[in-house]
Design a protein around this motif. Structure first.
Motif: not given
Length: 168
Positions: A1-30
């Motif tokens: 599940a943690g890898r899945m939330v990371q993958t969806v995070w990494d996909e953000i710029p491909s869905h929104y050309s005006g959005a860029d991602i930076d640092v990210f961390i998935a914790m056990p409950n947030h």
């Protein structure tokens, strides 16, 4: 599940050309992450930091090269989205899609891979947002996010920590 939330995070710029991602961390409950609305304009954040200008995009605390900046200091011209945010793009739109996609993929994981089911909603209704006004604050927030896993044992949201507190 943690890898899945990371993958969806990494996909953000491909869905929104005006959005860029930076640092990210998935914790056990947030999660913690930085999303930049590229070209949001001076009213959105005066003197704001534009994460792409150094040719790097960060995920999970590690730099990921997206290309070198052009000689004029502009973001790389390597097929990455250029220019400002599309009209009407909001942080709420991006976060809503992120929550929707991760919920669907988690539900698929429950059905297909035996992941533990969730009883109510996977995500809380709202999210915390903060405009990062300068490079100093951006650096401090990146450091906080990167160091968050080391602080998990002390986190008030750690259910194991709460249980230990109640027994003492």
């Amino acid at each position: 599940a943690g890898r899945m939330v990371q993958t969806v995070w990494d996909e953000i710029p491909s869905h929104y050309s005006g959005a860029d991602i930076d640092v990210f961390i998935a914790m056990p409950n947030h999660i913690h992450g930085i999303i930049a609305i590229v070209g949001a304009g001076p009213r959105a954040c005066p003197d704001s930091v534009k994460p792409r200008t150094n040719g790097q995009r960060r995920t999970n605390g590690q730099p990921r090269t997206t290309g070198q900046p052009q000689a004029n200091g502009q973001p790389p011209a390597n097929g990455q989205p250029q220019g400002g945010a599309p009209p009407g793009l909001s942080l709420s739109d991006v976060v809503h899609r992120y929550k929707t996609m991760t919920t669907k993929r988690y539900a698929d994981g429950v059905k297909q891979q035996g992941w533990p089911p969730f009883s109510a909603k996977l995500w809380q209704r709202n999210f915390w947002e903060h405009i990062i006004p300068n490079e100093v604050e951006l650096s401090a927030i990146r450091e906080y996010i990167q160091n968050n896993p080391a602080q998990w044992e002390l986190d008030r949201l750690n259910l194991n920590q709460v249980r230990r507190d109640k027994t003492t």
